[in-house]
Design a protein around this motif. Structure first.
Motif, PDB file in Angstrom:
ATOM      1  N   PRO A  32      -2.427  -1.800  -5.818  1.00  0.00           N
ATOM      2  CA  PRO A  32      -1.140  -1.874  -5.117  1.00  0.00           C
ATOM      3  C   PRO A  32       0.029  -2.246  -6.029  1.00  0.00           C
ATOM      4  O   PRO A  32       1.178  -1.938  -5.711  1.00  0.00           O
ATOM      5  N   ARG A  33      -0.245  -2.866  -7.164  1.00  0.00           N
ATOM      6  CA  ARG A  33       0.835  -3.179  -8.100  1.00  0.00           C
ATOM      7  C   ARG A  33       1.466  -1.924  -8.673  1.00  0.00           C
ATOM      8  O   ARG A  33       2.591  -1.951  -9.183  1.00  0.00           O
ATOM      9  N   HIS A  69      -1.628   8.657  -0.961  1.00  0.00           N
ATOM     10  CA  HIS A  69      -2.322   9.935  -1.129  1.00  0.00           C
ATOM     11  C   HIS A  69      -3.069  10.039  -2.457  1.00  0.00           C
ATOM     12  O   HIS A  69      -3.366  11.144  -2.907  1.00  0.00           O
ATOM     13  N   ALA A  70      -3.343   8.921  -3.088  1.00  0.00           N
ATOM     14  CA  ALA A  70      -4.070   8.934  -4.362  1.00  0.00           C
ATOM     15  C   ALA A  70      -5.312   8.055  -4.236  1.00  0.00           C
ATOM     16  O   ALA A  70      -5.242   6.941  -3.718  1.00  0.00           O
ATOM     17  N   SER A  71      -6.427   8.570  -4.702  1.00  0.00           N
ATOM     18  CA  SER A  71      -7.673   7.802  -4.688  1.00  0.00           C
ATOM     19  C   SER A  71      -8.600   8.341  -5.773  1.00  0.00           C
ATOM     20  O   SER A  71      -8.349   9.393  -6.360  1.00  0.00           O
ATOM     21  N   LEU A 108      -1.805  -3.392 -15.556  1.00  0.00           N
ATOM     22  CA  LEU A 108      -2.325  -2.080 -15.176  1.00  0.00           C
ATOM     23  C   LEU A 108      -2.611  -1.245 -16.416  1.00  0.00           C
ATOM     24  O   LEU A 108      -2.177  -1.580 -17.519  1.00  0.00           O
ATOM     25  N   GLY A 109      -3.300  -0.146 -16.226  1.00  0.00           N
ATOM     26  CA  GLY A 109      -3.592   0.764 -17.319  1.00  0.00           C
ATOM     27  C   GLY A 109      -3.772   2.174 -16.793  1.00  0.00           C
ATOM     28  O   GLY A 109      -3.935   2.402 -15.599  1.00  0.00           O
ATOM     29  N   THR A 110      -3.730   3.123 -17.712  1.00  0.00           N
ATOM     30  CA  THR A 110      -3.944   4.525 -17.387  1.00  0.00           C
ATOM     31  C   THR A 110      -5.207   4.994 -18.088  1.00  0.00           C
ATOM     32  O   THR A 110      -5.326   4.893 -19.310  1.00  0.00           O
ATOM     33  N   ALA A 134      -3.423   7.099 -13.588  1.00  0.00           N
ATOM     34  CA  ALA A 134      -2.569   5.918 -13.740  1.00  0.00           C
ATOM     35  C   ALA A 134      -2.703   5.036 -12.507  1.00  0.00           C
ATOM     36  O   ALA A 134      -3.092   5.490 -11.435  1.00  0.00           O
ATOM     37  N   GLY A 135      -2.365   3.756 -12.670  1.00  0.00           N
ATOM     38  CA  GLY A 135      -2.358   2.847 -11.536  1.00  0.00           C
ATOM     39  C   GLY A 135      -3.637   2.065 -11.346  1.00  0.00           C
ATOM     40  O   GLY A 135      -3.877   1.531 -10.262  1.00  0.00           O
TER      41      GLY A 135
END
Length: 188
Positions: free
Chosen positions: A36-37, A102-104, A147-149, A165-166
């Motif tokens: 969520p960040r 919409h991202a998982s 966070l990281g990608t 990402a995220g």
């Protein structure tokens, strides 16, 4: 004079390592959403972009007013510029939350599946057998949010580089380690 009694032996503590449940694997096949960040990070990035555009619009408006352009032209450009900057600010605030919904991703023993897209949705499956190299990247804002990608390089022409990402930085590292070839096996 009495002699002091020796201190009592401490009661044995249960061995916490033996009783603790094993840590769940990242490759359990569960569909997970991004951290969520990532929404807050997306908003800050969008506001920075909107600020740069606002600075450019302000420069154009200043030149128009200083160049003694017809007042109706300068006023029209000022109103249009303000509308564009306002729309970018609202979009920068709202879009990251919509995109996050919409991202998982799902990691299992065979590889990773990434789902993303609001209007044009994409499902990307990367089998472990096609993974050639993985990286975890962090920009300055991502680092400040923890966070990281995850970047996956595959042995293919379509989607030869897939990024996600995220992710929490530790989660990205765990997925990276999971996607590496197993002992005795080598990626394509």
């Amino acid at each position: 004079m009495t002699t002091p009694e020796p201190p009592a032996e401490p009661a044995e503590l249960p061995d916490l390592l033996e009783t603790a449940a094993p840590a769940p694997s990242i490759a359990d096949g569960t569909v997970r959403s991004l951290d969520p960040r990532h929404v807050t990070l997306g908003r800050i990035s969008g506001w920075i972009f909107a600020g740069v555009i606002a600075f450019g619009v302000f420069g154009v408006i200043s030149i128009l007013w200083a160049a003694s352009a017809p007042p109706w032209v300068a006023t029209l450009v000022t109103l249009l510029g303000a509308a564009v900057v306002l729309a970018l600010g609202v979009l920068a605030h709202r879009w990251p939350a919509v995109e996050h919904r919409h991202a998982s991703y799902r990691v299992d023993a065979d590889g990773i599946e990434i789902r993303r897209g609001v209007f044009w949705r994409a499902v990307i499956n990367v089998p472990r057998s096609r993974v050639q190299h993985t990286d975890v990247a962090q920009g300055p804002l991502e680092r400040s949010f923890g966070l990281g990608t995850l970047v996956i390089y595959t042995a293919g022409t379509d989607h030869a580089k897939v990024d996600l990402a995220g992710l929490d930085h530790a989660t990205a590292l765990a997925i990276r380690d999971h996607l590496l070839p197993r002992e005795g096996g080598d990626a394509v």
